[in-house]
Design a protein around this motif. Structure first.
Motif, mmCIF file in Angstrom:
data_model
loop_
_atom_site.group_PDB
_atom_site.id
_atom_site.type_symbol
_atom_site.label_atom_id
_atom_site.label_comp_id
_atom_site.label_asym_id
_atom_site.label_seq_id
_atom_site.Cartn_x
_atom_site.Cartn_y
_atom_site.Cartn_z
ATOM 1 N N LEU A 1 15.355 -9.815 -15.742
ATOM 2 C CA LEU A 1 14.283 -9.891 -14.740
ATOM 3 C C LEU A 1 12.912 -9.642 -15.375
ATOM 4 C CD1 LEU A 1 15.909 -8.091 -11.656
ATOM 5 C CD2 LEU A 1 16.179 -10.408 -12.470
ATOM 6 N N CYS A 2 12.845 -8.688 -16.319
ATOM 7 C CA CYS A 2 11.563 -8.428 -17.002
ATOM 8 C C CYS A 2 11.124 -9.663 -17.787
ATOM 9 C CB CYS A 2 11.699 -7.248 -17.959
ATOM 10 S SG CYS A 2 11.626 -5.665 -17.126
ATOM 11 N N TYR B 1 7.329 -16.297 -14.840
ATOM 12 C CA TYR B 1 7.050 -16.695 -13.447
ATOM 13 C C TYR B 1 6.039 -15.802 -12.720
ATOM 14 C CZ TYR B 1 10.870 -19.910 -14.195
ATOM 15 O OH TYR B 1 11.653 -20.911 -14.695
ATOM 16 N N GLY B 2 5.605 -14.713 -13.378
ATOM 17 C CA GLY B 2 4.616 -13.855 -12.734
ATOM 18 C C GLY B 2 5.231 -12.636 -12.078
ATOM 19 N N SER B 3 4.384 -11.860 -11.365
ATOM 20 C CA SER B 3 4.832 -10.555 -10.869
ATOM 21 C C SER B 3 5.574 -10.633 -9.535
ATOM 22 C CB SER B 3 3.654 -9.607 -10.776
ATOM 23 O OG SER B 3 2.701 -10.156 -9.906
ATOM 24 N N VAL B 4 5.584 -11.803 -8.898
ATOM 25 C CA VAL B 4 6.398 -11.987 -7.687
ATOM 26 C C VAL B 4 7.176 -13.279 -7.897
ATOM 27 C CG1 VAL B 4 6.380 -12.176 -5.163
ATOM 28 C CG2 VAL B 4 4.496 -11.015 -6.324
ATOM 29 N N PHE B 5 8.480 -13.186 -8.037
ATOM 30 C CA PHE B 5 9.235 -14.426 -8.245
ATOM 31 C C PHE B 5 10.594 -14.386 -7.548
ATOM 32 C CE2 PHE B 5 12.292 -13.080 -11.510
ATOM 33 C CZ PHE B 5 11.682 -11.961 -12.048
ATOM 34 N N THR B 6 11.170 -15.594 -7.399
ATOM 35 C CA THR B 6 12.432 -15.731 -6.667
ATOM 36 C C THR B 6 13.566 -16.011 -7.629
ATOM 37 O OG1 THR B 6 11.149 -16.803 -4.935
ATOM 38 C CG2 THR B 6 13.524 -16.979 -4.747
ATOM 39 N N VAL C 1 16.828 -13.456 -3.929
ATOM 40 C CA VAL C 1 16.194 -12.160 -4.165
ATOM 41 C C VAL C 1 14.757 -12.402 -4.592
ATOM 42 C CG1 VAL C 1 16.176 -10.147 -5.706
ATOM 43 C CG2 VAL C 1 18.349 -11.049 -4.899
ATOM 44 N N VAL C 2 13.827 -11.628 -4.037
ATOM 45 C CA VAL C 2 12.455 -11.681 -4.540
ATOM 46 C C VAL C 2 12.256 -10.456 -5.433
ATOM 47 C CG1 VAL C 2 10.017 -11.465 -3.915
ATOM 48 C CG2 VAL C 2 11.474 -13.082 -2.704
ATOM 49 N N VAL C 3 11.812 -10.696 -6.673
ATOM 50 C CA VAL C 3 11.620 -9.605 -7.623
ATOM 51 C C VAL C 3 10.140 -9.265 -7.702
ATOM 52 C CG1 VAL C 3 11.974 -8.875 -10.025
ATOM 53 C CG2 VAL C 3 13.599 -10.448 -8.955
ATOM 54 N N LEU C 4 9.844 -7.959 -7.649
ATOM 55 C CA LEU C 4 8.459 -7.497 -7.804
ATOM 56 C C LEU C 4 8.338 -6.813 -9.147
ATOM 57 C CD1 LEU C 4 8.120 -5.795 -4.291
ATOM 58 C CD2 LEU C 4 7.432 -8.119 -4.920
ATOM 59 N N ALA C 5 7.380 -7.230 -9.962
ATOM 60 C CA ALA C 5 7.285 -6.684 -11.321
ATOM 61 C C ALA C 5 5.878 -6.187 -11.636
ATOM 62 C CB ALA C 5 7.691 -7.756 -12.332
ATOM 63 N N GLY C 6 5.815 -5.135 -12.463
ATOM 64 C CA GLY C 6 4.529 -4.580 -12.904
ATOM 65 C C GLY C 6 4.022 -3.529 -11.929
ATOM 66 N N ILE D 1 7.200 -14.523 2.372
ATOM 67 C CA ILE D 1 8.549 -13.967 2.186
ATOM 68 C C ILE D 1 9.141 -13.706 3.573
ATOM 69 C CG2 ILE D 1 9.950 -12.185 1.044
ATOM 70 C CD1 ILE D 1 7.496 -11.580 -0.748
ATOM 71 N N LYS D 2 10.281 -14.310 3.805
ATOM 72 C CA LYS D 2 10.885 -14.278 5.135
ATOM 73 C C LYS D 2 11.517 -12.918 5.446
ATOM 74 C CE LYS D 2 13.824 -17.377 7.710
ATOM 75 N NZ LYS D 2 14.522 -18.621 7.707
ATOM 76 N N LYS D 3 11.541 -12.540 6.733
ATOM 77 C CA LYS D 3 12.217 -11.307 7.175
ATOM 78 C C LYS D 3 13.663 -11.295 6.664
ATOM 79 C CE LYS D 3 14.096 -9.502 11.467
ATOM 80 N NZ LYS D 3 13.798 -8.351 12.170
ATOM 81 N N GLY D 4 14.095 -10.146 6.170
ATOM 82 C CA GLY D 4 15.483 -10.013 5.723
ATOM 83 C C GLY D 4 15.728 -10.455 4.296
ATOM 84 N N THR D 5 14.663 -10.862 3.564
ATOM 85 C CA THR D 5 14.844 -11.262 2.156
ATOM 86 C C THR D 5 15.091 -10.017 1.299
ATOM 87 O OG1 THR D 5 13.289 -13.073 2.498
ATOM 88 C CG2 THR D 5 13.758 -12.470 0.199
ATOM 89 N N VAL D 6 16.068 -10.104 0.392
ATOM 90 C CA VAL D 6 16.346 -8.986 -0.519
ATOM 91 C C VAL D 6 15.205 -8.877 -1.525
ATOM 92 C CG1 VAL D 6 17.993 -8.017 -2.168
ATOM 93 C CG2 VAL D 6 18.807 -9.490 -0.303
ATOM 94 N N VAL D 7 14.752 -7.636 -1.773
ATOM 95 C CA VAL D 7 13.636 -7.418 -2.693
ATOM 96 C C VAL D 7 14.042 -6.374 -3.742
ATOM 97 C CG1 VAL D 7 11.260 -6.567 -2.881
ATOM 98 C CG2 VAL D 7 11.924 -7.949 -0.900
ATOM 99 N N PHE D 8 13.832 -6.694 -5.015
ATOM 100 C CA PHE D 8 14.057 -5.711 -6.090
ATOM 101 C C PHE D 8 12.712 -5.223 -6.616
ATOM 102 C CE2 PHE D 8 18.342 -7.576 -7.890
ATOM 103 C CZ PHE D 8 18.986 -7.196 -6.719
ATOM 104 N N PRO D 9 12.325 -3.971 -6.314
ATOM 105 C CA PRO D 9 11.126 -3.439 -6.983
ATOM 106 C C PRO D 9 11.554 -3.017 -8.396
ATOM 107 C CG PRO D 9 11.677 -2.237 -4.935
ATOM 108 C CD PRO D 9 12.883 -3.018 -5.343
#
Ligand code: HEM
Length: 473
Positions: A36-37, A43-48, A56-61, A362-370
């Motif tokens: 993911l890193c 793909y940047g700091s917000v990617f699918t 899953v939407v990944v949040l990075a940084g 980002i749609k309601k109920g989407t899985v997010v990994f901080p």
């Protein structure tokens, strides 16, 4: 994967998914956070990303993770509950629950912990446990030993004291079984086959590891019920020895007032107790074990910590008030936590409603990994992100400095509930051990040869290793 036009327009970018498999072939399933890193660089700091058919939407940084969890706390503050976790908890407790029940139980647990901190009750319990831990380590007489067992027992006992109001002997077979079972259950829950079940629950319902986890859970519930029943029978409404007493007294009060939509149910009590144990034992133990391993690897740092302790505390027992006078030690403990990176991809969150974040829908109920690794190792925040460097937390005069990107406990609505307790434990256990022992690699192994590769699993403890604890007396 079909997307409606609104999502297609604004969806966070990401690698193209294959039918059914999604991006699985691109992900190192043993260390997904590493992949993911790397992907965040492209793909940047917000990617699918697609784990099978699960998006899953990944949040990075640091900037992005903080903005999501703090500025959009409500939108990103729900827990995602995978099929295996739903099998286990069924929405009860705190760790893997949402809604009003989660809110009420979280608040109750936090206030109970705060009450225990008051009047130094909590620090006394930890200091008492330090003596037992020192004794257990002394029994090895400076010979190599695996740090995992005694340290896991010590941190487990702190949770037991907080929850049940009692501790167990490290040789008690009931206790050792409970601790080992919890550690093993966490490993199996994070195994590749259980991940497959999470992706395709109907297809992999009968895999062996799912049955193993469910069996563990059954036994753990049985043990918790047994201890709770004993406390119920001996309950004194005027004294709260632990969380269970406080919960039972509150439950009784609600019953007297005839409140019938109460969250203080038997199931919630059992699962909250289990959650506190699961969340509070291995995490703290793994961090402490990283600490001792890093001290053995970097003896000059260990000596500097020992010297500061000798100068400020001397030979008396350390207390929480000493921390402010121990800037170097404090910096070392923070750096241990940063590098240890115990929950590299946090615990999964999900969006509680449709949200537009950094221009992406980002749609309601989407899985997010901080992605906490990407915060703790953020190259734009840390001077030397991948090396052990206590100066990250020291200014030019050697005073301790807080760093915003120090986020091992996450942030926002779901921030670790045991942060205060964990920090107190890390400080008191670590300083007491360094006061008493010098940690070294076993004979024949050099400091350079000590392996810093983390073990594989849900949390990232150090790989199995032996250390010597040479008494300083
Ligand atoms: C949640 C870290 C110790 C209880 C979490 C989360 C992290 C974390 C990253 C997830 C936060 C999120 O979802 O955004 C740690 C670390 C620890 C530690 C690094 C030790 C060094 C403890 C202890 C307890 C505890 C000692 C026991 C009281 C919990 C609970 C949650 C949690 C109950 C779930 C909170 C919720 O979902 O509302 N922890 N933790 N943790 N932690 Fe800890």
């Amino acid at each position: 994967v079909r997307l409606d036009s609104k999502e297609k327009r604004n969806e966070p970018p990401g690698p193209r998914p294959l039918p059914l498999l999604g991006n699985l072939l691109q992900i190192d399933l043993k260390r997904p956070h590493k992949t993911l890193c790397e992907l965040s660089k492209k793909y940047g700091s917000v990617f699918t990303l697609y784990f099978g058919i699960n998006k899953v939407v990944v949040l990075a940084g640091y900037e992005t993770v903080r903005e999501a969890l703090v500025n959009y706390a409500e939108e990103f503050g729900e827990r995602n509950i995978s099929p295996i976790l739903n099998d286990i908890n069924q929405g009860h407790g705190i760790l893997f629950a949402n809604g009003e029940s989660w809110k009420e139980l979280r608040y109750f647990a936090l206030t109970t912990l705060k009450d225990f901190e008051f009047g130094k009750r909590l620090s006394h319990k930890i200091l008492a446990e330090c003596s037992y831990l020192i004794q257990a380590i002394e029994e090895h007489k400076g010979e190599p030993f695996d740090t995992a067992l005694p340290i896991n027992y010590a941190t487990a006992n702190i949770i037991f004291s907080v929850v049940y109001g009692c501790r167990f002997d490290y040789n008690d077979p009931i206790f050792t079984k409970m601790v080992k079972r919890a550690t093993h259950a966490t490993c199996v829950t994070g195994s590749a086959s259980v991940q497959l079940y999470n992706m395709f629950p109907r297809l992999f319902r009968w895999i062996k590891n799912r049955q193993v986890v469910l069996k563990y859970v059954e036994t753990t519930i049985r043990d918790a019920k047994y201890l709770i029943t004993y406390l119920k029978e001996t309950l004194d409404p005027d004294t709260c020895q632990g969380f269970v007493d406080c919960f039972l007294i509150w439950k009784q009060k609600e019953e007297e007032f005839g409140i019938d939509d109460s969250h203080y149910s038997e199931e919630n009590l059992i699962f909250t107790v289990i959650d506190l144990f699961v969340a509070g034992t291995d995490t703290t133990a793994a961090t402490l074990r990283w600490g001792l391993l890093l001290m053995a690897k970097y003896p000059h740092v260990q000596e500097q910590v020992h010297e500061e302790l000798r100068h400020v505390v001397g030979s008396r027992q350390v207390s929480v008030d000493d921390r402010k006078n121990l800037p170097y030690t404090d910096a070392v403990i923070h750096e241990i936590q940063r590098l240890a990176n115990i929950l590299p991809a946090c615990l999964p969150h999900q969006t509680s409603r449709d949200v537009t974040f950094q221009g992406y829908f980002i749609k309601k109920g989407t899985v997010v990994f901080p992605l906490l690794t990407s915060v703790l190792y953020d190259e734009s925040e840390w001077e030397s992100p991948h090396t052990f460097n206590p100066s990250h937390f020291l200014d030019k005069e050697g005073k301790f400095v807080k760093r915003d990107a120090f986020m091992p406990f996450s942030a926002g609505h779901r921030v670790c509930l045991g942060e205060g307790l964990a920090k107190m434990e890390l400080f008191l256990f670590f300083t007491s051990l360094i006061q008493r022992f010098c940690f070294t690699p076993p004979l024949g192994i050099t400091e350079d040869e000590l392996d810093l590769t983390p073990a594989v699993g849900f949390t990232t403890p150090p790989s199995s290793h032996m250390l010597c604890a040479v008494s300083r007396h």
